[in-house]
Design a protein around this motif. Sequence first.
Motif, short mmCIF file in Angstrom:
data_model
loop_
_atom_site.label_atom_id
_atom_site.label_comp_id
_atom_site.label_asym_id
_atom_site.label_seq_id
_atom_site.Cartn_x
_atom_site.Cartn_y
_atom_site.Cartn_z
N LEU A 108 0.83 -1.20 0.00
CA LEU A 108 0.00 0.00 0.00
C LEU A 108 0.87 1.26 0.00
N LEU A 109 1.94 1.22 0.75
CA LEU A 109 2.88 2.34 0.77
C LEU A 109 3.45 2.55 -0.63
N GLY A 110 3.73 1.44 -1.32
CA GLY A 110 4.25 1.53 -2.68
C GLY A 110 3.26 2.16 -3.64
N LYS A 232 -9.98 -1.18 0.34
CA LYS A 232 -10.57 0.10 -0.04
C LYS A 232 -9.51 1.19 -0.18
N GLY A 233 -8.51 1.16 0.70
CA GLY A 233 -7.43 2.13 0.59
C GLY A 233 -6.64 1.96 -0.70
N ALA A 234 -6.34 0.70 -1.06
CA ALA A 234 -5.62 0.42 -2.30
C ALA A 234 -6.43 0.85 -3.52
N VAL A 235 -7.73 0.61 -3.47
CA VAL A 235 -8.61 0.98 -4.58
C VAL A 235 -8.60 2.49 -4.79
N LEU A 236 -8.77 3.25 -3.72
CA LEU A 236 -8.81 4.71 -3.85
C LEU A 236 -7.48 5.26 -4.35
N LEU A 237 -6.37 4.71 -3.84
CA LEU A 237 -5.07 5.17 -4.29
C LEU A 237 -4.85 4.86 -5.77
N ALA A 238 -5.24 3.66 -6.20
CA ALA A 238 -5.07 3.30 -7.60
C ALA A 238 -5.92 4.19 -8.50
N PHE A 239 -7.16 4.40 -8.11
CA PHE A 239 -8.02 5.29 -8.89
C PHE A 239 -7.45 6.70 -8.95
N TYR A 240 -6.93 7.17 -7.84
CA TYR A 240 -6.38 8.52 -7.80
C TYR A 240 -5.17 8.65 -8.72
N GLN A 317 -14.27 9.55 4.45
CA GLN A 317 -15.10 8.37 4.33
C GLN A 317 -14.27 7.10 4.49
N LEU A 318 -13.05 7.12 3.97
CA LEU A 318 -12.16 5.96 4.16
C LEU A 318 -11.85 5.78 5.64
N ALA A 319 -11.63 6.88 6.35
CA ALA A 319 -11.38 6.79 7.79
C ALA A 319 -12.59 6.21 8.52
N ALA A 320 -13.79 6.71 8.18
CA ALA A 320 -15.01 6.21 8.82
C ALA A 320 -15.19 4.73 8.54
N TYR A 321 -15.02 4.34 7.28
CA TYR A 321 -15.18 2.93 6.90
C TYR A 321 -14.13 2.06 7.59
#
Length: 456
Positions: A108-110, A232-240, A317-321
């Motif tokens: 994820l850091l990568g 979800k974190g990986a998904v948002l980062l990839a989309f971004y 929202q990621l924090a809440a989830y």
Amino acid sequence: MNPAQTVTAATGLLAAVAALSPYFKGKTRQLLALTLLDVALAALAELHVIFSGGLSQGELLADRYAALLALVFLLDLSIVLLGSSSTVAQYEEGNALIGAVALAAAGLLGISVSGTVPLLLVSWVLVSAASYASIALPRDKYSASGASKYGLMSLASSMLLLTALGLASFNSPSLSLPSVVPAGREVAALALAFTVASVGFKAGAFPFHAWLPDTYGVSDPYPVSIVAPLSKGAVLLAFYKVSAILAPEARQEWLWIVGLIALLTMTYGNITALLQRGFQGLLAYSSIAHAGYLLVGVAALSSQQAAPTALYGLVLQLAAYSFAKTGLFLLARLARAREGPPVALDDLRGLSTVDKPLAASATILVLSLMGMPPLAGFWGKLFIFLAAVGPAPWLTAVALINTGIAAAYYARIIKAVYFEPGKPHLYADRGLKVVIVVTAAASLLAGLVPLVLPPA
């Protein structure tokens, strides 16, 4: 040290922990302490990127939003690891599980600092493989079933992302992400379609969701409590990362393709969650619905004016989830017999009479997922929906309707905990109980962020 050096060092230390985990046999506490230290260093590295205004050096590229998205998961993981010693010791492959989690954090850091196509792909594959291993390592029949489907979908996801990035960068002389320019609008739209399919598999978005109910709703809840925020974190980062390449070339296609998937995902997830009798099953379909809410924010990235508000809402929202799913899946772990069947809602009846702090914490987490002010989930949805109003008012309208639908099944959890007679059996794992309380406190604190640091 500059931000590039701190991120590289943190990633290397996490990978080293994963490689050395087999040599900590009989020393689970020490391995957990070392992993927690490395995760904390990774979080500090992301803070260094944030306060430095970003990172751009060699193959590494990140701005404050990318660092914030990664930081949310690292903070959540730190909370879990703090109370995990007794739980991990129960698994035959406990050390391997911690090693897989460390490897996932490194991946994820990568992703968060990926500045080239190869680094993004390698990091994505690393997260996928480590997530699959984390689900499989409890080695009970339920986890084996969930992990097998998750593994197949992770493989498909990686292949589709490879195809998407290959299409996007086919005519580019460099594989550096800032220099990648798709060969026309049609190619960008096709690359977007493959990206949505790839990331949809990882997020559990409709119609790529088939693996998620068996993985989240049936498998051992402890690794799920980590994998759910991770994915979800990986998904948002990839989309971004990909949005910087594809959105400028295909803004309308981005809005309509991602928006349509968001609409279908949150509607399917919420309606199906209404039909669930199992607590884990309800959380699983709720995760599908929340993938839809997050995709509403991703769809808004197609608009340059809406993007800053959307990114602010996505972080909240990621924090809440993350905090809510971690806490509630760990509650399921406390109520579930080792290698036993998934927890039903009936198993939580009367929780308030057995453990009041646990019941109150669970209620706070449920209300945050519901979007109740002033918790983190309220602010996350508010800013995501506001961002989508301009480019796609129809999407905001459907999202608001879905929020109302979700309230019905979240209320069933609160009803079981406080208003139905019963005496649930909970395992005496003080560490996990503390983690659940801390995630509830984190949800409360995250709800204060917009009051202190409003969007620019």
